[in-house]
Design a protein around this motif. Structure first.
Motif, short mmCIF file in Angstrom:
data_model
loop_
_atom_site.label_atom_id
_atom_site.label_comp_id
_atom_site.label_asym_id
_atom_site.label_seq_id
_atom_site.Cartn_x
_atom_site.Cartn_y
_atom_site.Cartn_z
N THR A 141 0.84 -1.21 0.00
CA THR A 141 0.00 0.00 0.00
C THR A 141 0.88 1.26 0.00
OG1 THR A 141 -1.54 -1.24 1.39
CG2 THR A 141 -1.94 1.13 1.15
N PHE A 195 0.65 7.70 -11.41
CA PHE A 195 0.17 7.05 -10.19
C PHE A 195 0.25 5.53 -10.32
CE2 PHE A 195 -1.87 11.21 -10.33
CZ PHE A 195 -1.37 11.71 -9.14
N ASP A 215 -11.10 -1.84 -5.30
CA ASP A 215 -10.82 -2.14 -3.89
C ASP A 215 -12.14 -2.27 -3.13
OD1 ASP A 215 -8.02 -2.44 -3.36
OD2 ASP A 215 -7.77 -0.36 -3.99
N GLU A 264 -7.42 13.63 -1.86
CA GLU A 264 -6.00 13.41 -2.14
C GLU A 264 -5.38 14.64 -2.80
OE1 GLU A 264 -8.32 11.17 -2.75
OE2 GLU A 264 -7.57 9.13 -2.56
C1 HEC Z 1 -6.96 -3.35 0.56
C2 HEC Z 1 -6.12 -2.20 0.70
C3 HEC Z 1 -6.47 -0.94 -0.05
C4 HEC Z 1 -7.67 -0.24 -0.05
C5 HEC Z 1 -8.97 -0.60 0.64
C6 HEC Z 1 -7.43 0.94 -0.87
N1 HEC Z 1 -6.15 0.95 -1.34
FE1 HEC Z 1 -5.27 2.45 -2.40
N2 HEC Z 1 -3.66 1.26 -2.72
C7 HEC Z 1 -3.45 0.02 -2.17
C8 HEC Z 1 -2.28 -0.61 -2.76
C9 HEC Z 1 -1.73 -1.99 -2.46
C10 HEC Z 1 -1.77 0.33 -3.69
C11 HEC Z 1 -0.57 0.15 -4.63
C12 HEC Z 1 -1.08 -0.46 -5.92
C13 HEC Z 1 -0.28 -0.04 -7.11
O1 HEC Z 1 0.33 1.03 -7.05
O2 HEC Z 1 -0.27 -0.70 -8.14
C14 HEC Z 1 -2.66 1.49 -3.63
C15 HEC Z 1 -2.50 2.65 -4.38
C16 HEC Z 1 -3.32 3.76 -4.33
C17 HEC Z 1 -3.07 5.00 -5.03
C18 HEC Z 1 -1.87 5.29 -5.94
C19 HEC Z 1 -0.61 5.41 -5.13
C20 HEC Z 1 0.61 5.84 -5.88
O3 HEC Z 1 1.72 5.66 -5.33
O4 HEC Z 1 0.53 6.37 -6.99
C21 HEC Z 1 -4.12 5.85 -4.72
C22 HEC Z 1 -4.31 7.28 -5.19
C23 HEC Z 1 -5.01 5.11 -3.85
N3 HEC Z 1 -4.49 3.85 -3.61
C24 HEC Z 1 -6.22 5.61 -3.35
C25 HEC Z 1 -7.16 4.81 -2.71
C26 HEC Z 1 -8.54 5.23 -2.47
C27 HEC Z 1 -9.12 6.57 -2.85
C28 HEC Z 1 -9.15 4.18 -1.86
C29 HEC Z 1 -10.61 4.06 -1.48
C30 HEC Z 1 -11.56 4.25 -2.57
C31 HEC Z 1 -8.17 3.11 -1.73
N4 HEC Z 1 -6.98 3.54 -2.27
C32 HEC Z 1 -8.42 1.90 -1.12
C33 HEC Z 1 -4.24 -0.58 -1.20
C34 HEC Z 1 -5.54 -0.18 -0.89
#
Ligand code: HEC
Ligand code: HEC
Length: 421
Positions: A141, A195, A215, A264
Motif C-alpha cells: 500500500t 500514479f 478495492d 487526495e
Molecule cells: C486493501 C487495501 C487498499 C484499499 C482498501 C485501498 N487501497 Fe489504495 N492502494 C493500495 C495498494 C496496495 C496500492 C498500490 C497499488 C499499485 O500502485 O499498483 C494502492 C494505491 C493507491 C493509489 C496510488 C498510489 C501511488 O503511489 O501512486 C491511490 C491514489 C489510492 N491507492 C487511493 C485509494 C482510495 C481513494 C481508496 C478508497 C476508494 C483506496 N486507495 C483503497 C491498497 C488499498
C-alpha cells in the motif's frame, strides 16, 4: 474562477532548474495528514467533502461489493496517519497460458477481492480465492501525501525528463521511460502515467476511480462494470444487487469520484528535508538523483476538473507554482531480473511497463515508512538500496556500485539523509 477546460499540458519555465529551489521552496509547514496551506474557501469545502468519502466505512446498501478488498480507503491508507500507506499487501492474479500469452481476467482477475457480501434477500456472495496455477503479484500500500501536486506537474516536464536522462545519464545506463496511457477526457489524451507502482494511471481521478471500483467494489462513471466473484456475475441473478447510491453515479457527472479525488488533491505533502545535511551531497554525487529527481515544480497556473464534462476550477492558489519535492522522476526503470514482477505489460495494473520496470518510488515521506519496495520485501533503508541491483544488473547497477564503494561513514550519512525525507 470556473473556466472551460484548459489542456493539461502547461510547460513551465522551470524544467530542471528546480534542483536549485530545493531548500527554499515556499514554506509548507503543514501537518502530515492535513490539507495544503493556501486552500481557496471552495477548495477547503471540496477537501472536507472528500475526506468524508475517504474516511467512511461503506456497507452493501451504499454500494460496497459484490466482492471487496475492504470496507473503506482508510482500512489500508492509514499509517502513520490517515492518507498514508500500510505494511499491508494487495494481491493480483491472472493466468499465463502455455503459449506465453497472459489472461488478466482469468477467474476474476486481476484484482483479488477476498471478501464477499450478503445481498438482499439473503444471497451470500463468496469472497475470491487465488485459483490454482494462477500467476500472482503482490503490491505494498502506497502513501498518498502530496498527490494533488503530483497530479499538477505538467506532462511536458515529465516527458522532458525522459530526454534529459537519455542525454545526461547514458554513461550510467539510465534512461527512464514514461508509461503513456489514455486519460478520461473526450477525446482522450495520451499522457504520461504517474500514479501506481508502475505509473499505470495518468490522472489522480482515474487512480481513485479504479480504487473505488476494484478495492471497495463501488462502481462509478469511469469504471462502470462491477467486479464479480471469480468473474462469475451470473451467481447474482436472483439477488437484488443494490445500486451504488453513494458513488452518486446515477448522473453521468461522477461527483462521488470527484469528491474522493479532491481529498487526495489537497492532502499536504510530507515536510521538506532539513537543508544542509552532509548526506544530501552524497545522494547527488553517487547518482541517486538520476532517478530520484529531487523536485518538479507545478505550472504557474494550475486548473483541475470539477466535473467530467470539462468544467475546470482555477488557477488553484494551493497547487499553482509550487515545488514538488518528491524525489522521483515518475518514470519507469528496468530494475533487473531479480526485481521482475509477475505481470507482463498491457494489463490494468501495468499499462506499458514490462515485468522488470517499476516507477521510481517518491522518497518524500520515507521518514514515516517501516516497509519498503513494491512488494514490501525490505524492512530498512540499507537493504532497500542494495535491492536496486542485487545481481549487478538493471539501470541502477552503476549507481549502486558507487554506493558500495563509499566509505562506511559516507554510506551512513547518505542513509541518514534518505531516512530524514
Ligand atoms: C486493501 C487495501 C487498499 C484499499 C482498501 C485501498 N487501497 Fe489504495 N492502494 C493500495 C495498494 C496496495 C496500492 C498500490 C497499488 C499499485 O500502485 O499498483 C494502492 C494505491 C493507491 C493509489 C496510488 C498510489 C501511488 O503511489 O501512486 C491511490 C491514489 C489510492 N491507492 C487511493 C485509494 C482510495 C481513494 C481508496 C478508497 C476508494 C483506496 N486507495 C483503497 C491498497 C488499498
Ligand atoms: C535507475 C534508477 C534508480 C536509481 C539510480 C536509484 N533508485 Fe532508488 N528506486 C528506484 C525504483 C524504480 C524504485 C522502486 C523499486 C521497487 O519498488 O520495485 C526505488 C526505490 C527506492 C527505495 C525504496 C522506497 C520505498 O519506500 O519503497 C529507496 C529507499 C531508494 N530507492 C533509495 C535510493 C538511493 C539512496 C539511491 C542511490 C544510492 C537510489 N535509490 C538510486 C530507482 C532508482
Amino acid at each position: 474562477m470556473f473556466t472551460q477546460r484548459h489542456f493539461p499540458v502547461f510547460p513551465t519555465i522551470v524544467a530542471f532548474a528546480v534542483l536549485a529551489v530545493l531548500c527554499c521552496g515556499s514554506a509548507q509547514a503543514q501537518q502530515l495528514g492535513g490539507p495544503l496551506p493556501n486552500l481557496d474557501p471552495q477548495e477547503a469545502k471540496w477537501y472536507t467533502a472528500g475526506q468524508k468519502m475517504f474516511f467512511r466505512l461503506w456497507g452493501v446498501k451504499e454500494g460496497l461489493g459484490p466482492v471487496t478488498t475492504d470496507g473503506g480507503c482508510v482500512r489500508c491508507h492509514k499509517s502513520p496517519v490517515i492518507g498514508g500507506g500500510a505494511a499491508r499487501l494487495s494481491t493480483y492474479f491472472g493466468l499465463t497460458n502455455p503459449d506465453g500469452s497472459f489472461d488478466q481476467s482469468y477467474l476474476g482477475g486481476p484484482f483479488l477481492q477476498p471478501f464477499g457480501t450478503v445481498v438482499p434477500p439473503s444471497c451470500t456472495i463468496p469472497g475470491e480465492i487465488i485459483p490454482a496455477g494462477a500467476t500472482v503479484e503482490k503490491r505494498l500500500t502506497s502513501p498518498l501525501f502530496g498527490f494533488g501536486l503530483i497530479d499538477a506537474i505538467a506532462d511536458a516536464d515529465i516527458l522532458n525528463q525522459v530526454t534529459f536522462e537519455l542525454n545526461n545519464y547514458q554513461a550510467d545506463g539510465i534512461h527512464g521511460m514514461a508509461n503513456m496511457e489514455l486519460d478520461y477526457h473526450s477525446p482522450p489524451l495520451l499522457r504520461p502515467g504517474r500514479f501506481g507502482r508502475k505509473a499505470q494511471q495518468p490522472t489522480l481521478l482515474q487512480q481513485v476511480s479504479s480504487n473505488f471500483a476494484h478495492d471497495l467494489g463501488i462502481t462509478n462513471p469511469l469504471v462502470p462494470l462491477p467486479d464479480c466473484s471469480q468473474g462469475n456475475c451470473s451467481i447474482n441473478a436472483n439477488c437484488m444487487l443494490p445500486p451504488d447510491p453513494n458513488s452518486r453515479n446515477t448522473t453521468s457527472n461522477g461527483p462521488g469520484i470527484l469528491d474522493l479525488s479532491h481529498y487526495e488533491r489537497f492532502l499536504a505533502p510530507p515536510p521538506p528535508p532539513i537543508p544542509g545535511q552532509p548526506g544530501q551531497a552524497i545522494f547527488t554525487s553517487v547518482g541517486c538523483i538520476e532517478c530520484h529527481l529531487p523536485s518538479y515544480h507545478t505550472p504557474t497556473q494550475v486548473f483541475f476538473d470539477i466535473d467530467l464534462k470539462g468544467t475546470q476550477f482555477g488557477p488553484s492558489p494551493s497547487l499553482s507554482n509550487q515545488p514538488v519535492n518528491l524525489y522521483s522522476d515518475l518514470l519507469l526503470h528496468d530494475m533487473g531480473k531479480l526485481n521482475a514482477g509477475a505481470f507482463p505489460a498491457n494489463t490494468l495494473i501495468t499499462a506499458q511497463a514490462t515485468q522488470q520496470m517499476w516507477r521510481t518510488t517518491p522518497l518524500w515521506g520515507t521518514s514515516v515508512r517501516t516497509v519498503f519496495w513494491h512488494d514490501g520485501k525490505t524492512k530498512d533503508i540499507p537493504s532497500a538500496i542494495l535491492q536496486h541491483s542485487p545481481d549487478g544488473t538493471g539501470e541502477a547497477a552503476a549507481v549502486i556500485g558507487r554506493y558500495k564503494a563509499l566509505s562506511p561513514s559516507d554510506q551512513a550519512a547518505l542513509i541518514a539523509f534518505v531516512a530524514s525525507l
